[in-house]
Design a protein around this motif. Structure first.
Motif, PDB file in Angstrom:
ATOM      1  N   ALA A   1       0.839  -1.203   0.000  1.00  0.00           N
ATOM      2  CA  ALA A   1       0.000   0.000   0.000  1.00  0.00           C
ATOM      3  C   ALA A   1       0.873   1.252   0.000  1.00  0.00           C
ATOM      4  O   ALA A   1       0.579   2.234  -0.692  1.00  0.00           O
ATOM      5  CB  ALA A   1      -0.924  -0.003   1.223  1.00  0.00           C
ATOM      6  N   TRP A   2       1.960   1.190   0.744  1.00  0.00           N
ATOM      7  CA  TRP A   2       2.846   2.354   0.794  1.00  0.00           C
ATOM      8  C   TRP A   2       3.504   2.593  -0.578  1.00  0.00           C
ATOM      9  O   TRP A   2       3.684   3.728  -1.001  1.00  0.00           O
ATOM     10  CB  TRP A   2       3.876   2.169   1.906  1.00  0.00           C
ATOM     11  N   GLU A   3       3.830   1.529  -1.287  1.00  0.00           N
ATOM     12  CA  GLU A   3       4.356   1.683  -2.661  1.00  0.00           C
ATOM     13  C   GLU A   3       3.330   2.421  -3.522  1.00  0.00           C
ATOM     14  O   GLU A   3       3.668   3.297  -4.302  1.00  0.00           O
ATOM     15  CB  GLU A   3       4.661   0.318  -3.296  1.00  0.00           C
ATOM     16  N   ASP A   4       2.047   2.038  -3.374  1.00  0.00           N
ATOM     17  CA  ASP A   4       0.983   2.665  -4.168  1.00  0.00           C
ATOM     18  C   ASP A   4       0.885   4.155  -3.835  1.00  0.00           C
ATOM     19  O   ASP A   4       0.732   4.997  -4.723  1.00  0.00           O
ATOM     20  CB  ASP A   4      -0.370   1.984  -3.896  1.00  0.00           C
ATOM     21  N   LEU A   5       0.970   4.464  -2.549  1.00  0.00           N
ATOM     22  CA  LEU A   5       0.844   5.866  -2.135  1.00  0.00           C
ATOM     23  C   LEU A   5       2.060   6.677  -2.592  1.00  0.00           C
ATOM     24  O   LEU A   5       1.942   7.852  -2.938  1.00  0.00           O
ATOM     25  CB  LEU A   5       0.667   5.956  -0.611  1.00  0.00           C
ATOM     26  N   LYS A   6       3.216   6.032  -2.626  1.00  0.00           N
ATOM     27  CA  LYS A   6       4.411   6.744  -3.133  1.00  0.00           C
ATOM     28  C   LYS A   6       4.236   7.060  -4.622  1.00  0.00           C
ATOM     29  O   LYS A   6       4.609   8.135  -5.087  1.00  0.00           O
ATOM     30  CB  LYS A   6       5.670   5.898  -2.901  1.00  0.00           C
ATOM     31  N   ALA A   7       3.632   6.119  -5.362  1.00  0.00           N
ATOM     32  CA  ALA A   7       3.379   6.376  -6.790  1.00  0.00           C
ATOM     33  C   ALA A   7       2.435   7.576  -6.948  1.00  0.00           C
ATOM     34  O   ALA A   7       2.579   8.380  -7.879  1.00  0.00           O
ATOM     35  CB  ALA A   7       2.779   5.135  -7.450  1.00  0.00           C
ATOM     36  N   VAL A   8       1.491   7.697  -6.023  1.00  0.00           N
ATOM     37  CA  VAL A   8       0.574   8.846  -6.057  1.00  0.00           C
ATOM     38  C   VAL A   8       1.359  10.140  -5.845  1.00  0.00           C
ATOM     39  O   VAL A   8       1.158  11.138  -6.547  1.00  0.00           O
ATOM     40  CB  VAL A   8      -0.533   8.685  -4.982  1.00  0.00           C
ATOM     41  N   LEU A   9       2.281  10.119  -4.887  1.00  0.00           N
ATOM     42  CA  LEU A   9       3.077  11.325  -4.615  1.00  0.00           C
ATOM     43  C   LEU A   9       3.900  11.715  -5.836  1.00  0.00           C
ATOM     44  O   LEU A   9       4.000  12.899  -6.177  1.00  0.00           O
ATOM     45  CB  LEU A   9       3.992  11.086  -3.403  1.00  0.00           C
ATOM     46  N   VAL A  10       4.475  10.711  -6.504  1.00  0.00           N
ATOM     47  CA  VAL A  10       5.263  10.996  -7.710  1.00  0.00           C
ATOM     48  C   VAL A  10       4.356  11.640  -8.760  1.00  0.00           C
ATOM     49  O   VAL A  10       4.701  12.653  -9.375  1.00  0.00           O
ATOM     50  CB  VAL A  10       5.909   9.704  -8.258  1.00  0.00           C
ATOM     51  N   ARG A  11       3.161  11.066  -8.926  1.00  0.00           N
ATOM     52  CA  ARG A  11       2.228  11.603  -9.934  1.00  0.00           C
ATOM     53  C   ARG A  11       1.841  13.047  -9.613  1.00  0.00           C
ATOM     54  O   ARG A  11       1.634  13.867 -10.491  1.00  0.00           O
ATOM     55  CB  ARG A  11       0.996  10.687  -9.993  1.00  0.00           C
ATOM     56  N   LEU A  12       1.760  13.355  -8.305  1.00  0.00           N
ATOM     57  CA  LEU A  12       1.381  14.711  -7.899  1.00  0.00           C
ATOM     58  C   LEU A  12       2.577  15.663  -7.900  1.00  0.00           C
ATOM     59  O   LEU A  12       2.428  16.855  -7.640  1.00  0.00           O
ATOM     60  CB  LEU A  12       0.761  14.689  -6.491  1.00  0.00           C
ATOM     61  N   GLY A  13       3.769  15.111  -8.156  1.00  0.00           N
ATOM     62  CA  GLY A  13       4.974  15.939  -8.130  1.00  0.00           C
ATOM     63  C   GLY A  13       5.333  16.372  -6.718  1.00  0.00           C
ATOM     64  O   GLY A  13       5.934  17.431  -6.526  1.00  0.00           O
ATOM     65  N   ARG A  14       4.952  15.567  -5.741  1.00  0.00           N
ATOM     66  CA  ARG A  14       5.255  15.908  -4.346  1.00  0.00           C
ATOM     67  C   ARG A  14       6.431  15.083  -3.863  1.00  0.00           C
ATOM     68  O   ARG A  14       6.696  14.006  -4.399  1.00  0.00           O
ATOM     69  CB  ARG A  14       4.036  15.649  -3.458  1.00  0.00           C
ATOM     70  N   PRO A  15       7.133  15.579  -2.845  1.00  0.00           N
ATOM     71  CA  PRO A  15       8.290  14.815  -2.360  1.00  0.00           C
ATOM     72  C   PRO A  15       7.858  13.455  -1.816  1.00  0.00           C
ATOM     73  O   PRO A  15       6.814  13.340  -1.168  1.00  0.00           O
ATOM     74  CB  PRO A  15       8.865  15.694  -1.246  1.00  0.00           C
ATOM     75  N   VAL A  16       8.666  12.464  -2.134  1.00  0.00           N
ATOM     76  CA  VAL A  16       8.404  11.122  -1.598  1.00  0.00           C
ATOM     77  C   VAL A  16       9.250  10.970  -0.344  1.00  0.00           C
ATOM     78  O   VAL A  16      10.471  11.077  -0.418  1.00  0.00           O
ATOM     79  CB  VAL A  16       8.772  10.044  -2.634  1.00  0.00           C
ATOM     80  N   PRO A  17       8.606  10.772   0.809  1.00  0.00           N
ATOM     81  CA  PRO A  17       9.385  10.658   2.051  1.00  0.00           C
ATOM     82  C   PRO A  17      10.423   9.546   1.933  1.00  0.00           C
ATOM     83  O   PRO A  17      10.155   8.522   1.297  1.00  0.00           O
ATOM     84  CB  PRO A  17       8.332  10.304   3.104  1.00  0.00           C
ATOM     85  N   PRO A  18      11.622   9.757   2.511  1.00  0.00           N
ATOM     86  CA  PRO A  18      12.670   8.746   2.403  1.00  0.00           C
ATOM     87  C   PRO A  18      12.224   7.416   3.015  1.00  0.00           C
ATOM     88  O   PRO A  18      11.329   7.397   3.853  1.00  0.00           O
ATOM     89  CB  PRO A  18      13.842   9.341   3.188  1.00  0.00           C
ATOM     90  N   VAL A  19      12.863   6.361   2.559  1.00  0.00           N
ATOM     91  CA  VAL A  19      12.528   5.008   3.042  1.00  0.00           C
ATOM     92  C   VAL A  19      12.459   5.029   4.564  1.00  0.00           C
ATOM     93  O   VAL A  19      13.317   5.587   5.226  1.00  0.00           O
ATOM     94  CB  VAL A  19      13.625   4.004   2.620  1.00  0.00           C
ATOM     95  N   GLY A  20      11.424   4.403   5.091  1.00  0.00           N
ATOM     96  CA  GLY A  20      11.327   4.294   6.547  1.00  0.00           C
ATOM     97  C   GLY A  20      10.399   5.326   7.135  1.00  0.00           C
ATOM     98  O   GLY A  20       9.684   5.042   8.079  1.00  0.00           O
TER      99      GLY A  20
END
Ligand code: URA
Length: 271
Positions: A242-261
């Motif tokens: 689920a977190w991978e999916d939400l990170k893809a959303v952040l990329v699509r929105l052009g928002r920073p992806v929080p670092p691993v962890g």
């Protein structure tokens, strides 16, 4: 069913197939013939028939999409939808509800979350995702760098199904126009569909395990299917996906992806 819905469904399905690396579509001979045939000439537009005047009763409260929703003040339209939801008697779910749950949040959201339907806590408070699953959703939203007030949170059905059962197809069909109208006025950049029912309601596609993580479209809006927080509470290892999916959303929105962890706040619920 409207042509728009069929188009959305076909497009979403074909995109999914292509994303999976397939180049050929399995279509029936009738479809092959229809695609090869020239289009029929356009019919001349007839004058619209006069609209019959209906005497309103409580059962005719209509959630029909208002095509004029675009350009209207979202706050007013959302309040109007909530008012119609509160009066709605279109399916049996109205019989046992305490409160209707129209959904809440930013009227100009970049991001919208759509769940299945209210549970007991939501039915008591009239607010979407305020129970245990809601608390996990809040952590997921926070991990993405948003607050709950910055996003909009809604559901496919606006009344609690008895014993938290999955909403039936006729209940979803009756209620979905409200959600479509909300999306039309909210115009989020991305919709996150939480769980199988949300994906089914919005795209008619089945099978959250194979759909999650793959971009789909709802009415031209990017839609990311992912697991429902209630499922994540029962299956904590799935939080990683689920977190991978939400990170893809952040990329699509052009928002920073929080670092691993640092996504851990979305992954470390008590469930
Ligand atoms: N589950 C949902 O799908 N929606 C809610 O509002 C709460 C729990």
């Amino acid at each position: 069913m409207t042509i728009r819905r069929v188009l959305d469904g076909v497009e979403a399905y074909l995109r999914h197939e292509m994303d999976d690396g397939r180049v050929l579509a399995d279509v029936s001979p009738a479809v092959v013939r229809a695609l090869a045939a020239p289009l029929p000439p356009r019919r001349e537009k007839r004058k619209p028939a006069p609209v019959p005047v209906l005497t309103p009763t409580v059962d005719t409260v209509s959630p029909t999409v208002d095509p004029a929703v675009a350009g209207k003040d979202p706050v007013k339209v959302l309040a109007d939808i909530a008012g119609r939801v509160a009066e709605c008697r279109r399916c049996v779910l109205c019989k046992q509800r305490n409160r209707t749950v129209p959904g809440q949040g930013n009227p100009h959201p970049e991001l919208m979350f759509v769940g299945e339907g209210p549970g007991a806590d939501e039915d008591r408070q009239g607010l979407a995702f305020v129970g245990r699953a809601g608390q996990l959703l809040t952590r997921m939203i926070t991990a993405m760098g948003f607050t709950r007030d910055e996003v909009f949170i809604g559901n496919v059905v606006k009344c609690r199904p008895p014993d938290n059962r999955t909403p039936l197809p006729d209940e979803m069909e009756a209620c979905l126009p409200f959600l479509r109208e909300q999306i039309a006025v909210l115009k989020p950049r991305v919709i996150v569909a939480l769980g199988a029912t949300a994906v089914l309601g919005l795209t008619q596609a089945k099978g959250i395990c194979k759909l999650r993580g793959n971009w789909m479209l709802f009415d031209g809006i990017d839609l990311m299917p992912t697991f429902h927080p209630a499922y994540l509470l029962r299956n904590p290892p799935a939080k990683r996906e689920a977190w991978e999916d939400l990170k893809a959303v952040l990329v699509r929105l052009g928002r920073p992806v929080p670092p691993v962890g640092s996504g851990k706040s979305g992954q470390s619920s008590s469930g």
